[in-house]
Design an enzyme around this catalytic site. Sequence first.
Site, PDB file in Angstrom:
ATOM      1  NE  ARG A  57      14.161  76.222 119.642  1.00 37.87           N
ATOM      2  CZ  ARG A  57      14.474  76.949 118.572  1.00 37.87           C
ATOM      3  NH1 ARG A  57      15.169  76.405 117.596  1.00 37.87           N
ATOM      4  NH2 ARG A  57      14.094  78.210 118.486  1.00 37.87           N
ATOM      5  CG  ASP A  58      14.610  72.856 125.174  1.00 35.50           C
ATOM      6  OD1 ASP A  58      14.781  73.506 124.109  1.00 35.50           O
ATOM      7  OD2 ASP A  58      15.489  72.757 126.058  1.00 35.50           O
ATOM      8  CD  GLU A  59      12.211  78.787 121.828  1.00 38.01           C
ATOM      9  OE1 GLU A  59      12.082  80.012 121.738  1.00 38.01           O
ATOM     10  OE2 GLU A  59      13.161  78.163 121.327  1.00 38.01           O
ATOM     11  CG  ASP A  75       9.279  78.970 119.132  1.00 38.72           C
ATOM     12  OD1 ASP A  75       8.426  78.267 119.700  1.00 38.72           O
ATOM     13  OD2 ASP A  75      10.459  79.022 119.514  1.00 38.72           O
ATOM     14  CD  GLU A  86      15.240  78.993 115.064  1.00 39.38           C
ATOM     15  OE1 GLU A  86      15.057  79.751 116.037  1.00 39.38           O
ATOM     16  OE2 GLU A  86      15.593  77.798 115.191  1.00 39.38           O
ATOM     17  CG  HIS A 136      11.320  78.813 113.476  1.00 41.55           C
ATOM     18  ND1 HIS A 136      11.635  78.311 114.708  1.00 41.55           N
ATOM     19  CD2 HIS A 136      11.148  80.135 113.681  1.00 41.55           C
ATOM     20  CE1 HIS A 136      11.674  79.268 115.609  1.00 41.55           C
ATOM     21  NE2 HIS A 136      11.366  80.409 115.004  1.00 41.55           N
ATOM     22  CG  ASP A 147       8.648  83.681 115.870  1.00 39.77           C
ATOM     23  OD1 ASP A 147       9.048  84.547 116.656  1.00 39.77           O
ATOM     24  OD2 ASP A 147       9.311  82.698 115.554  1.00 39.77           O
ATOM     25  CD1 TRP A 200       9.270  88.652 119.573  1.00 34.73           C
ATOM     26  CD2 TRP A 200      10.298  90.024 118.141  1.00 34.73           C
ATOM     27  NE1 TRP A 200      10.193  87.909 118.867  1.00 34.73           N
ATOM     28  CE2 TRP A 200      10.838  88.728 117.985  1.00 34.73           C
ATOM     29  CE3 TRP A 200      10.792  91.057 117.337  1.00 34.73           C
ATOM     30  CZ2 TRP A 200      11.844  88.443 117.058  1.00 34.73           C
ATOM     31  CZ3 TRP A 200      11.799  90.775 116.423  1.00 34.73           C
ATOM     32  CH2 TRP A 200      12.310  89.489 116.283  1.00 34.73           C
TER      33      TRP A 200
END
Length: 911
Positions: free
Chosen positions: A444-446, A440, A718, A739, A453, A506
Amino acid sequence: MLKVSKILIDRQENPAALSEPTPYLGWQLESDRQNVHQTAYRICIRDGLMPFWDSGRITGSESAAVRYAGPPLNEECRYTLELTVWDNHGESAQGKAEFSTALFAPRFLTAQWITHTLADNHSECPVFVRHFSAEPVQKARLYLSACGIYTVRLNGQEVSQDWFAPGWTEYASRLQYQVYDVTALIQPENTLEITTANGWYAGYLNGTRQVYGKQTAIFAELSLTCMDSHRVTVATDVRWQWYLGQHREAEFYHGERIDRTAVPTAPQPVVLAEDLNAHAPALVPQQCEPVRVLERRAPVQLLHTPDGTPILDFGQNMAGVVRLDWQGSPGQEITLRFAEALTPDGSLYTANLRTAKATDTFVCSGGKDTFVPRFTYHGFRYVSIAGMGGNPPLDAFTALVLGTDAAATAQFSCSSPLVNRLWANIVWGQRSNFVDVPTDCPQRDERLGWTGDAAVFCRTAAQNEDVYRFFRKWLADLAIGQAADGGVPHIVPNVNGQGSGGAAVWCDAAVTIPWTLYELYGERDILERQYPSMKAWVEYMRRQETPDHLRQCGFQHGDWLALDREEGRGNRGSTDAYLIASAYYAHCTRLLAKAAAVLGKAQEVAEYTALHRAICSGFQQEYITATGRVVGETQTALALILLFDLARAEHRDRIAQSLVQNLDKHQGHLTTGFIGTPILMDALSKIGRNDLAGKLLLNEDFPGWLYEVRCGATTMWERWDSVRPDGSFDESGMNSFNHYAFGAVGDWLLEQLVGIRPAEPGYRAITLQPQLIQGITQACALRTTPYGRVRLAWQCLNHLITVEVEIPANTTAQLFLPEQEGSITLGSGSYQYSYATETDLTPQRFTMDTPLRTMLADADAKAVLSAALPGMLDGPAAAFLAGKSFNDLKGMMPGGEALFAQLLTKLNQLC
């Protein structure tokens, strides 16, 4: 002259480690003639000098997805494929390919899983080492996997340029292994070193650590075939040792520390990883293209923060690392911090990184050092430098762009520089986020494989690059993570460990992505593999349906990040979440029926076709009134109904008009989120309103794609308001500047604006139908399809329309010329058409609906407006007027309509 231009084996050219014993084969043909199609082919495969299989001459035109029909290929063999094709003009052509097979099921490997003795919470990078002697060899192959990620060196030489091997899979069920030919590196005395890092396996991931395991481990076997043909193996066992080298810390989110002054620790004995050896996941060969360095970029300028800290600007947001070549003093410590944007005062903007430290640290030896982090990556455009003074030399730094090494398959350009930049942003968003899995975001922390997506972007992704094997691997993990009841994870691989999910779009990825791949690549293999997963998901929804066959239960993400979201709805738009869920239930059921038809499952075709009709009937009763009014007429709801054919025929015109009225209500701007945005443009094209789609595309003010471009975006955002019109940043903490979801408009650019789309799966037949829109005077695209290159270029200038097309051999196309009746059937070859028109597509930057604030952002336009409206733009009412358009103001003064029409003409001529 007929020519075989390319031969693909499991969608690869000359694969070195083929993992399929009965692969699909494909080839592309070229000819200087028109209307060329294949009439027959013959495939001969040799194992060394010995014949292995001969198909004989087979009459037929299939060339893009031909299932190998000989005896299963043997493991660890090198084959030669010889192809002969004949065409309808009496010509023939030959082609040759070579390929090697891997271990289809590595059952005879003697290696054991080994690990180290560091503490469970470590971030160091242990090096596993084995010294061995070897006699001269005719072949040497290294089979290697790891829990964690690794790099490997043999006698000081890097064995591979792949990054983050063995890749990310559902580790509890399967791990990939890689195969390397190291024949040229074998010496009489050898040292094999494998450095590991936590990676996805044991590092920080989705707010925690050690999701899969506590320690890195490796599994390796070097197979040496000596000159007299006997085999020697060097495999991981208790004879190996481990030590710490100079990579002292590494985490994906936080960065890496490389210390060139660090003295390697004394080697220590390894220990057997007993749990892995007792309950090892299945080892499978590399499933898709690896992550590699896709590009190298130099910084474009050196900036400074208010306190004098130097910042490198690489001019492009990307995913990757920065290489440093530097001779510093012994022990000199250099720190690189990464960010996507700068704050208004010129400092790094790091709020959107959340807990990710995004920092690399290098400690110099005193000699010439090269620092290349190998176990982390960052999403960045800007890098601050500490430890090198205020003006570090730019030529010491190189950005290494990382991503899955999939072949590019599309090019696009048009007369609008802003739209061309948008296309580039879409491509950069894809390459930044296709890092072994479809993530995604890269910063960042993902960085997780969110299914929603991937689902909305898949069609654009498959246009841009050959992502068939990439998604095939990921879909296999989706099916593994699918719960027994058919529920689909929202993230794949499923790091949440919470079993299944049920959110529309999703979880619908289980159905929509396989069908999209089939449409664009034409290989029924993906449907054969995924059909059980597709069916299980539809049956999951079926068990939850209401008596009227609707989905009205469970958690839903809704139209994520839509601008029409209301207070208290969080990030979900105002479109009824269960309307979305029911619409996609109908859509997935229809796609499942189509997949069943391709696979010859007649009974299931009838069953799911009937279910689809029942869902549509229930949907109409629940969400569309007897007069054709939709309950909750949001842009997303209306677009879903139109695109998925959910309304009765007698209601479609009214629903189409409702969509037009909604856009007019919002001054021609979208309000959609992750679900509505990918379908809105296609819905407008379907109802014949490409003019409105063009207006949406070319809007330069907020919100819209070109608003982002005018704000300096070099990847997709995003959120539509990642940067607000006043220049401030969204403060939600969920504000990625890279994103790809809203980049799904790329599919519309290719299939509607330029007009290249498949009429049959895999582009066996092609529809060419360019759409003229105001503000674009020419557009061109190239698409590399399974049959070869398709090109379409159109231009509308000086009252002349010109259309050029190029169609690959062994295909046909239907060409719909703009402003002409009917279509033209074309075989392969190149064609050009020119004819007069009264249409004028001259771009108009501003319209009667453009807010004054957008016009005032242009210095020339501001001067014109200030002269025409003296005192109005800098007085007390300036803030109020800035949000108004000419249409809003024309009724406020006598003769306003004529005045503003003249002003608009002048502004467009000037700007």
